[in-house]
Motif scaffolding. Sequence first.
Motif, PDB file in Angstrom:
ATOM      1  N   THR A  64       0.829  -1.205   0.000  1.00  0.00           N
ATOM      2  CA  THR A  64       0.000   0.000   0.000  1.00  0.00           C
ATOM      3  C   THR A  64       0.866   1.259   0.000  1.00  0.00           C
ATOM      4  O   THR A  64       2.058   1.190   0.275  1.00  0.00           O
ATOM      5  CB  THR A  64      -0.922  -0.018   1.230  1.00  0.00           C
ATOM      6  N   PRO A  65       0.269   2.422  -0.313  1.00  0.00           N
ATOM      7  CA  PRO A  65       1.051   3.667  -0.357  1.00  0.00           C
ATOM      8  C   PRO A  65       1.802   3.932   0.938  1.00  0.00           C
ATOM      9  O   PRO A  65       1.291   3.695   2.045  1.00  0.00           O
ATOM     10  CB  PRO A  65      -0.022   4.728  -0.625  1.00  0.00           C
ATOM     11  N   ALA A  66       3.027   4.439   0.793  1.00  0.00           N
ATOM     12  CA  ALA A  66       3.951   4.558   1.926  1.00  0.00           C
ATOM     13  C   ALA A  66       3.419   5.446   3.042  1.00  0.00           C
ATOM     14  O   ALA A  66       3.647   5.163   4.227  1.00  0.00           O
ATOM     15  CB  ALA A  66       5.294   5.084   1.431  1.00  0.00           C
ATOM     16  N   ASP A  67       2.710   6.509   2.695  1.00  0.00           N
ATOM     17  CA  ASP A  67       2.265   7.458   3.719  1.00  0.00           C
ATOM     18  C   ASP A  67       1.331   6.824   4.741  1.00  0.00           C
ATOM     19  O   ASP A  67       1.290   7.252   5.895  1.00  0.00           O
ATOM     20  CB  ASP A  67       1.566   8.662   3.064  1.00  0.00           C
ATOM     21  N   GLY A  68       0.588   5.803   4.341  1.00  0.00           N
ATOM     22  CA  GLY A  68      -0.341   5.169   5.264  1.00  0.00           C
ATOM     23  C   GLY A  68       0.033   3.761   5.656  1.00  0.00           C
ATOM     24  O   GLY A  68      -0.760   3.048   6.282  1.00  0.00           O
ATOM     25  N   LEU A  69       1.257   3.356   5.332  1.00  0.00           N
ATOM     26  CA  LEU A  69       1.659   1.966   5.539  1.00  0.00           C
ATOM     27  C   LEU A  69       1.676   1.572   7.012  1.00  0.00           C
ATOM     28  O   LEU A  69       1.188   0.496   7.387  1.00  0.00           O
ATOM     29  CB  LEU A  69       3.029   1.728   4.912  1.00  0.00           C
ATOM     30  N   ALA A  70       2.212   2.430   7.869  1.00  0.00           N
ATOM     31  CA  ALA A  70       2.255   2.111   9.298  1.00  0.00           C
ATOM     32  C   ALA A  70       0.846   1.957   9.861  1.00  0.00           C
ATOM     33  O   ALA A  70       0.577   1.047  10.666  1.00  0.00           O
ATOM     34  CB  ALA A  70       3.021   3.197  10.054  1.00  0.00           C
ATOM     35  N   ASP A  71      -0.071   2.830   9.435  1.00  0.00           N
ATOM     36  CA  ASP A  71      -1.460   2.715   9.876  1.00  0.00           C
ATOM     37  C   ASP A  71      -2.095   1.428   9.357  1.00  0.00           C
ATOM     38  O   ASP A  71      -2.908   0.806  10.056  1.00  0.00           O
ATOM     39  CB  ASP A  71      -2.268   3.917   9.403  1.00  0.00           C
ATOM     40  N   ASP A  72      -1.747   1.042   8.136  1.00  0.00           N
ATOM     41  CA  ASP A  72      -2.279  -0.206   7.580  1.00  0.00           C
ATOM     42  C   ASP A  72      -1.841  -1.412   8.405  1.00  0.00           C
ATOM     43  O   ASP A  72      -2.637  -2.305   8.697  1.00  0.00           O
ATOM     44  CB  ASP A  72      -1.801  -0.388   6.143  1.00  0.00           C
ATOM     45  N   LEU A  73      -0.570  -1.432   8.784  1.00  0.00           N
ATOM     46  CA  LEU A  73      -0.064  -2.532   9.597  1.00  0.00           C
ATOM     47  C   LEU A  73      -0.783  -2.582  10.945  1.00  0.00           C
ATOM     48  O   LEU A  73      -1.162  -3.665  11.416  1.00  0.00           O
ATOM     49  CB  LEU A  73       1.441  -2.384   9.801  1.00  0.00           C
ATOM     50  N   ALA A  74      -0.985  -1.407  11.559  1.00  0.00           N
ATOM     51  CA  ALA A  74      -1.670  -1.356  12.847  1.00  0.00           C
ATOM     52  C   ALA A  74      -3.121  -1.829  12.707  1.00  0.00           C
ATOM     53  O   ALA A  74      -3.625  -2.597  13.553  1.00  0.00           O
ATOM     54  CB  ALA A  74      -1.611   0.066  13.409  1.00  0.00           C
ATOM     55  N   TYR A  75      -3.793  -1.375  11.643  1.00  0.00           N
ATOM     56  CA  TYR A  75      -5.178  -1.790  11.412  1.00  0.00           C
ATOM     57  C   TYR A  75      -5.277  -3.291  11.240  1.00  0.00           C
ATOM     58  O   TYR A  75      -6.149  -3.944  11.833  1.00  0.00           O
ATOM     59  CB  TYR A  75      -5.735  -1.079  10.168  1.00  0.00           C
ATOM     60  N   LEU A  76      -4.402  -3.857  10.424  1.00  0.00           N
ATOM     61  CA  LEU A  76      -4.476  -5.289  10.148  1.00  0.00           C
ATOM     62  C   LEU A  76      -4.190  -6.110  11.391  1.00  0.00           C
ATOM     63  O   LEU A  76      -4.876  -7.096  11.665  1.00  0.00           O
ATOM     64  CB  LEU A  76      -3.505  -5.658   9.019  1.00  0.00           C
ATOM     65  N   ARG A  77      -3.183  -5.705  12.162  1.00  0.00           N
ATOM     66  CA  ARG A  77      -2.870  -6.456  13.376  1.00  0.00           C
ATOM     67  C   ARG A  77      -4.055  -6.450  14.345  1.00  0.00           C
ATOM     68  O   ARG A  77      -4.362  -7.459  14.964  1.00  0.00           O
ATOM     69  CB  ARG A  77      -1.629  -5.875  14.033  1.00  0.00           C
ATOM     70  N   GLU A  78      -4.713  -5.318  14.466  1.00  0.00           N
ATOM     71  CA  GLU A  78      -5.874  -5.250  15.356  1.00  0.00           C
ATOM     72  C   GLU A  78      -7.021  -6.089  14.806  1.00  0.00           C
ATOM     73  O   GLU A  78      -7.682  -6.816  15.559  1.00  0.00           O
ATOM     74  CB  GLU A  78      -6.324  -3.794  15.523  1.00  0.00           C
ATOM     75  N   ALA A  79      -7.267  -5.995  13.505  1.00  0.00           N
ATOM     76  CA  ALA A  79      -8.377  -6.736  12.896  1.00  0.00           C
ATOM     77  C   ALA A  79      -8.175  -8.235  13.026  1.00  0.00           C
ATOM     78  O   ALA A  79      -9.109  -8.971  13.344  1.00  0.00           O
ATOM     79  CB  ALA A  79      -8.515  -6.337  11.434  1.00  0.00           C
ATOM     80  N   VAL A  80      -6.955  -8.686  12.796  1.00  0.00           N
ATOM     81  CA  VAL A  80      -6.657 -10.114  12.885  1.00  0.00           C
ATOM     82  C   VAL A  80      -6.656 -10.572  14.335  1.00  0.00           C
ATOM     83  O   VAL A  80      -7.159 -11.647  14.674  1.00  0.00           O
ATOM     84  CB  VAL A  80      -5.314 -10.428  12.201  1.00  0.00           C
ATOM     85  N   GLY A  81      -6.108  -9.713  15.208  1.00  0.00           N
ATOM     86  CA  GLY A  81      -6.031 -10.066  16.617  1.00  0.00           C
ATOM     87  C   GLY A  81      -7.377 -10.134  17.295  1.00  0.00           C
ATOM     88  O   GLY A  81      -7.567 -10.901  18.238  1.00  0.00           O
ATOM     89  N   ASN A  82      -8.347  -9.349  16.771  1.00  0.00           N
ATOM     90  CA  ASN A  82      -9.676  -9.326  17.383  1.00  0.00           C
ATOM     91  C   ASN A  82     -10.609 -10.365  16.811  1.00  0.00           C
ATOM     92  O   ASN A  82     -11.738 -10.521  17.259  1.00  0.00           O
ATOM     93  CB  ASN A  82     -10.312  -7.942  17.209  1.00  0.00           C
ATOM     94  N   ALA A  83     -10.146 -11.058  15.748  1.00  0.00           N
ATOM     95  CA  ALA A  83     -11.036 -12.006  15.089  1.00  0.00           C
ATOM     96  C   ALA A  83     -11.184 -13.288  15.904  1.00  0.00           C
ATOM     97  O   ALA A  83     -10.317 -13.666  16.665  1.00  0.00           O
ATOM     98  CB  ALA A  83     -10.502 -12.327  13.704  1.00  0.00           C
TER      99      ALA A  83
END
Length: 258
Positions: A239-258
Motif C-alpha cells: 500500500t502507499p507509503a504514507d499510510g503503511l504504518a497505519d495499515d499494519l496497525a489496522y491489520l494487526r488489530e483486525a486479525v487479533g480481534n477475530a
Amino acid sequence: MRIGAHVREDDDPIGAGERLGAEVVQLFLTDPQKWNKLTPHPRAEQIRESAIDVVVHSSYVINVASLNNRIRIPSRKSVAEQAKAAADLGAIGLVVHGGHVRDGEDPAAGFDNWRKLFERQADKGGFEVPILIENTAGGESSMARRFDDIARLWDQVGEFGAGFCLDTCHAWAGGEDLVGVVERIKAITGRIDLVHLNNSRDEFNSARDRHANLTDGTIDPEVLAAVVLAAQAPVILETPADGLADDLAYLREAVGNA
C-alpha cells in the motif's frame, strides 16, 4: 501468519522492516523496470541472519508467457537468476507475475511457455526457491487474471510445485469477488503461499492496478481482513507509503480481534 510490507529501501530492507515492526519484508533485487544484471546485495549477511523473513519480487519486465523470443528467453533466464539470488539471501520465495500474450495470440501457447519454464529448470535440478505466481489485474490475454485462466495455468505448472501469491487488489480489479476468494483459489491451486494485501483505488473489474491503503479504497477493509484470516499465509502490504504504518496497525488489530 507473519505480517509485513514491501519495503522501498531495497539497500536496507531489514532496517526498514525493523522500523515498521514487520515480521516479513518484500524487496526487489534490481530495478524492476529494467533488464539490469544482478549484483550481490550489500547487506546479504544481515538479511540471512535476521529473524525477519524475506520474499523477493521479481522484475516487472519478466513475461514468461510471451511468444516473443526477445522477451521470453531473457525472462526465463531472469527468473532462474533471481531465484538463485533470492536463495542466497535465505528468501522464502520469488514472486513472478503471470504475464500475458499479445492480443490475437493463442493463450494456450502462453500457458505452454510457463510449463516449459519449469520443465527446463527441472532438468537443471529445479529452482532454488519456490516460484510464487501472482494473479494480475488487467488484460484479456493474461495468464492469471481470471480464475478460470489460473486453472488452465495450473494444469501446466501444478505438478512442478509452483506456489501462488494472491493479490487482493489484482483480484478485485480483475473482476473476481473477494468473498470466498481463498476457498476458490485453493480449489484451483491447492495452496496460497503469500498474500499481497492491498485495497484498490478503482472499482470492481476496472482492470486497473492502483493500490490504496487498507481503509481508503473501494474494497471493504473487513473483507480484506477476512482474506488474511482464511488464507493463513504470510502477508505483504504493498500500500502507499504514507499510510503503511497505519495499515499494519489496522491489520494487526483486525486479525487479533477475530
